[in-house]
Design a protein around this motif. Sequence first.
Motif, mmCIF file in Angstrom:
data_model
loop_
_atom_site.group_PDB
_atom_site.id
_atom_site.type_symbol
_atom_site.label_atom_id
_atom_site.label_comp_id
_atom_site.label_asym_id
_atom_site.label_seq_id
_atom_site.Cartn_x
_atom_site.Cartn_y
_atom_site.Cartn_z
ATOM 1 N N LEU A 114 0.820 -1.290 0.032
ATOM 2 C CA LEU A 114 -0.026 -0.044 -0.035
ATOM 3 C C LEU A 114 0.801 1.288 0.107
ATOM 4 O O LEU A 114 1.752 1.376 0.724
ATOM 5 C CB LEU A 114 -0.967 0.087 1.167
ATOM 6 C CG LEU A 114 -1.626 1.153 1.581
ATOM 7 C CD1 LEU A 114 -2.681 1.505 0.594
ATOM 8 C CD2 LEU A 114 -2.226 1.396 2.960
ATOM 9 N N CYS A 115 0.643 2.175 -0.911
ATOM 10 C CA CYS A 115 1.357 3.385 -0.887
ATOM 11 C C CYS A 115 0.546 4.228 -0.012
ATOM 12 O O CYS A 115 -0.511 4.819 -0.250
ATOM 13 C CB CYS A 115 1.210 3.986 -2.236
ATOM 14 S SG CYS A 115 1.974 5.573 -2.425
ATOM 15 N N PRO A 116 1.268 4.716 1.320
ATOM 16 C CA PRO A 116 0.508 5.524 1.998
ATOM 17 C C PRO A 116 0.066 7.123 1.597
ATOM 18 O O PRO A 116 -0.706 7.767 2.250
ATOM 19 C CB PRO A 116 1.644 5.539 3.236
ATOM 20 C CG PRO A 116 2.912 5.264 2.748
ATOM 21 C CD PRO A 116 2.827 4.435 1.449
ATOM 22 N N CYS A 140 -0.945 8.041 -1.590
ATOM 23 C CA CYS A 140 -2.090 8.016 -2.629
ATOM 24 C C CYS A 140 -3.033 6.847 -2.245
ATOM 25 O O CYS A 140 -4.231 6.862 -2.736
ATOM 26 C CB CYS A 140 -1.607 7.877 -4.088
ATOM 27 S SG CYS A 140 -0.749 6.701 -4.534
ATOM 28 N N GLY A 141 -2.745 5.953 -1.463
ATOM 29 C CA GLY A 141 -3.718 4.926 -1.173
ATOM 30 C C GLY A 141 -3.658 3.769 -2.124
ATOM 31 O O GLY A 141 -4.469 2.725 -2.106
ATOM 32 N N HIS A 142 -2.763 3.961 -3.172
ATOM 33 C CA HIS A 142 -2.834 3.001 -4.443
ATOM 34 C C HIS A 142 -1.979 1.400 -3.652
ATOM 35 O O HIS A 142 -1.434 1.759 -3.113
ATOM 36 C CB HIS A 142 -1.981 3.267 -5.414
ATOM 37 C CG HIS A 142 -2.252 2.665 -6.840
ATOM 38 N ND1 HIS A 142 -3.193 2.939 -7.537
ATOM 39 C CD2 HIS A 142 -1.574 1.599 -7.113
ATOM 40 C CE1 HIS A 142 -3.219 2.155 -8.574
ATOM 41 N NE2 HIS A 142 -2.185 1.254 -8.426
ATOM 42 N N THR A 143 -2.761 0.397 -4.240
ATOM 43 C CA THR A 143 -2.066 -0.778 -3.627
ATOM 44 C C THR A 143 -1.439 -1.590 -4.843
ATOM 45 O O THR A 143 -2.026 -1.491 -5.998
ATOM 46 C CB THR A 143 -3.227 -1.842 -3.037
ATOM 47 O OG1 THR A 143 -4.268 -2.078 -4.040
ATOM 48 C CG2 THR A 143 -3.886 -1.223 -1.759
ATOM 49 N N VAL A 144 -0.508 -2.379 -4.645
ATOM 50 C CA VAL A 144 0.090 -2.993 -5.577
ATOM 51 C C VAL A 144 0.542 -4.365 -5.113
ATOM 52 O O VAL A 144 0.951 -4.823 -4.188
ATOM 53 C CB VAL A 144 1.569 -2.371 -6.159
ATOM 54 C CG1 VAL A 144 2.517 -3.322 -6.852
ATOM 55 C CG2 VAL A 144 1.534 -0.841 -6.319
ATOM 56 N N SER A 145 -0.237 -5.423 -5.994
ATOM 57 C CA SER A 145 0.077 -6.798 -5.867
ATOM 58 C C SER A 145 1.180 -7.481 -6.514
ATOM 59 O O SER A 145 1.345 -6.894 -7.719
ATOM 60 C CB SER A 145 -1.291 -7.575 -5.943
ATOM 61 O OG SER A 145 -2.332 -7.039 -5.592
ATOM 62 N N VAL A 146 1.983 -8.085 -6.186
ATOM 63 C CA VAL A 146 3.004 -8.937 -6.574
ATOM 64 C C VAL A 146 2.864 -10.188 -6.764
ATOM 65 O O VAL A 146 2.753 -11.129 -6.199
ATOM 66 C CB VAL A 146 4.458 -8.764 -5.942
ATOM 67 C CG1 VAL A 146 5.450 -9.533 -6.601
ATOM 68 C CG2 VAL A 146 4.690 -7.319 -5.401
ATOM 69 N N LEU A 147 2.564 -10.586 -8.230
ATOM 70 C CA LEU A 147 2.074 -11.768 -8.635
ATOM 71 C C LEU A 147 3.393 -12.604 -8.654
ATOM 72 O O LEU A 147 4.314 -12.303 -9.374
ATOM 73 C CB LEU A 147 1.587 -11.843 -10.008
ATOM 74 C CG LEU A 147 0.566 -12.821 -10.487
ATOM 75 C CD1 LEU A 147 -0.675 -12.990 -9.876
ATOM 76 C CD2 LEU A 147 0.236 -12.417 -12.117
#
Length: 126
Positions: free
Chosen positions: A5-7, A9-16
């Motif tokens: 989670l980017c604190p 901007c609130g964007h989340t990134v999943s690592v496949l």
Amino acid sequence: MQRFLCPRCGHTVSVLPGTRLTYRPLEVERLQGFFDTQAEVSCGLDPPLGVVEAGCLRRAWNRFLTRVQVLQDAFGQILPTDLHTAQQLWKELRRSVGSAEEMLRFLARHCKRSLLGDYACLRPAP
Ligand SMILES: [Zn+2]
């Protein structure tokens, strides 16, 4: 699966993991084995396909059939220019790039694409 989670901007990134495909319940190794049989690089999967898995893999191959031009453009000079069919493309990808996992890594890193689709989730957040 790891998620960040980017604190700011609130964007989340999943690592496949490299062994999984975006949005498809398939193991990359099984997809590679199935595509190899479709392109006649090898014959038959071991262990053999279950009914559900066979359906998923057939849909994945049908999708791949529509991606010849896109993927040829994405891999660019890695591939010869005179590829016409999905079978030829897959054979050449296996020869020039290597495993399906290596193809996915290349596409994600250099083109923000995947083998079977160009998903918005692969692109950086605006
Ligand atoms: Zn952010």
